[in-house]
Design a protein around this motif. Sequence first.
Motif, PDB file in Angstrom:
ATOM      1  N   PRO A 142     111.437   5.036 -50.074  1.00 37.73           N
ATOM      2  CA  PRO A 142     109.816   5.558 -50.084  1.00 37.73           C
ATOM      3  C   PRO A 142     108.692   4.281 -49.929  1.00 37.73           C
ATOM      4  O   PRO A 142     107.641   4.633 -49.557  1.00 37.73           O
ATOM      5  CB  PRO A 142     109.745   6.504 -51.474  1.00 37.73           C
ATOM      6  CG  PRO A 142     110.873   5.889 -52.199  1.00 37.73           C
ATOM      7  CD  PRO A 142     111.985   5.580 -51.311  1.00 37.73           C
TER       8      PRO A 142
ATOM      9  N   ASN B 220     106.888   6.620 -44.979  1.00 36.71           N
ATOM     10  CA  ASN B 220     107.977   6.883 -45.870  1.00 36.71           C
ATOM     11  C   ASN B 220     107.302   7.486 -47.219  1.00 36.71           C
ATOM     12  O   ASN B 220     107.577   8.555 -47.699  1.00 36.71           O
ATOM     13  CB  ASN B 220     108.911   5.793 -46.024  1.00 36.71           C
ATOM     14  CG  ASN B 220     109.591   5.583 -44.962  1.00 36.71           C
ATOM     15  OD1 ASN B 220     109.449   5.747 -43.764  1.00 36.71           O
ATOM     16  ND2 ASN B 220     110.898   4.682 -45.277  1.00 36.71           N
TER      17      ASN B 220
ATOM     18  N   GLU C 119     113.058  11.023 -50.193  1.00 40.40           N
ATOM     19  CA  GLU C 119     113.050   9.654 -49.184  1.00 40.40           C
ATOM     20  C   GLU C 119     114.156   8.781 -49.776  1.00 40.40           C
ATOM     21  O   GLU C 119     113.810   8.327 -50.989  1.00 40.40           O
ATOM     22  CB  GLU C 119     111.721   9.176 -48.923  1.00 40.40           C
ATOM     23  CG  GLU C 119     110.930   9.846 -47.792  1.00 40.40           C
ATOM     24  CD  GLU C 119     111.730   9.995 -46.542  1.00 40.40           C
ATOM     25  OE1 GLU C 119     111.996   8.734 -46.008  1.00 40.40           O
ATOM     26  OE2 GLU C 119     111.913  10.876 -45.845  1.00 40.40           O
TER      27      GLU C 119
ATOM     28  N   ASN D 136     107.570  11.314 -48.653  1.00 42.33           N
ATOM     29  CA  ASN D 136     108.309  11.609 -49.935  1.00 42.33           C
ATOM     30  C   ASN D 136     107.308  12.438 -50.819  1.00 42.33           C
ATOM     31  O   ASN D 136     107.730  13.377 -51.381  1.00 42.33           O
ATOM     32  CB  ASN D 136     108.432  10.034 -50.738  1.00 42.33           C
ATOM     33  CG  ASN D 136     109.425  10.408 -51.769  1.00 42.33           C
ATOM     34  OD1 ASN D 136     110.498  10.896 -51.492  1.00 42.33           O
ATOM     35  ND2 ASN D 136     109.106   9.789 -53.039  1.00 42.33           N
TER      36      ASN D 136
ATOM     37  N   MET E  32     113.275   8.533 -43.554  1.00 45.41           N
ATOM     38  CA  MET E  32     112.161   8.672 -42.445  1.00 45.41           C
ATOM     39  C   MET E  32     112.440   7.761 -41.316  1.00 45.41           C
ATOM     40  O   MET E  32     112.092   7.991 -40.107  1.00 45.41           O
ATOM     41  CB  MET E  32     111.001   9.078 -43.204  1.00 45.41           C
ATOM     42  CG  MET E  32     109.556   9.112 -42.090  1.00 45.41           C
ATOM     43  SD  MET E  32     109.773  10.636 -40.965  1.00 45.41           S
ATOM     44  CE  MET E  32     109.626  11.987 -41.869  1.00 45.41           C
TER      45      MET E  32
END
Length: 336
Positions: free
Chosen positions: A129, A135, A126, A139, A204
Amino acid sequence: MTPHPGEDVAIVAIGRNEGERLKSCLRSVMQGARTVVYVDSGSGDGSPEYAAAAGCLVVELDPARPFSAARARNEGFARLMEHDPQVRFIQFLDGDCDLVEGWLEQGLAALGERADVGVVCGRVRELYPDATIYNKLCNLEWQQEPGEIRSSGGRFLVRTEVFHAVGGFRADVIAAEDDELCVRIRGLGWKILQLDREMARHDMAMTRFSQWWRRSKRTGHAFAQVAALHGGGDERYFVPEIRKVLLWALAMPMLAIGLAPLTRGLSLLALLGLYALQFARTYWRGRKRGWLPREAFLYAAFTALFKFPALLGLFEYYWRQWRGDAFSIIEYRRSP
């Protein structure tokens, strides 16, 4: 002859309203491959125009048919074969990902070393993250041990002959289309290899619980659909996952509630105890993988909760199947 990305690899990237993420994605691939195809699924943010200006071959999907990542990748592959039928390898990529510099060389080297490997993939990380807990969860999800695996995810490097041989993706599979594809690839005797190398950085951009819930519901739908196609074989693909969802999110709660009057509520306490035990087991598995306590806690909590939206996804698939409805994508993220 040693393959070289600029001579032997084409990129097929797909997207829908990815905005700045798509621009970053295309910047990461335009100089590294002989051909780049971008497939757009009804974006309203100017993505097709940007991709064309960047030098991509652009395919805009006809909205008269249901969108899916599988359909988009197939139509991108078809356009690539019209333009560049001699290309030996294809890297599939999503429009919310940046390809890591040097990955194509590493992936090609792995394919060159092992003639039995049809697909290679690497680590996905990610980009942000710590931006949200969702997120962070993704990850952690992306982390896979290197070696032979059963599914590559939707971002992978594949031999053109292998993708041809299996006939591409099933366009009606709306999620876990990579799992479905890889079952058939392995069925032909090819191996799928996860390298201990970084392949892509993913954005994301998930900020709300409702988005996580819908993504988890989509996963449940994917379990049911792919199991309907491949769950009857020796591998029983996704059948154990479905059984876990039905057990933890349906059977056990119903049993505990049904026994509550007879046990004066003790059955509900027992159910909570079982959930706590499940949480503890997942937590310690995360800690053994080297995760920080807060990461293992987060992952364990959402793993336990995941089964409830996944159950709704199972039911949605079975309802659609019973009614004979076409399968349409379950979107969880709005355009930026």
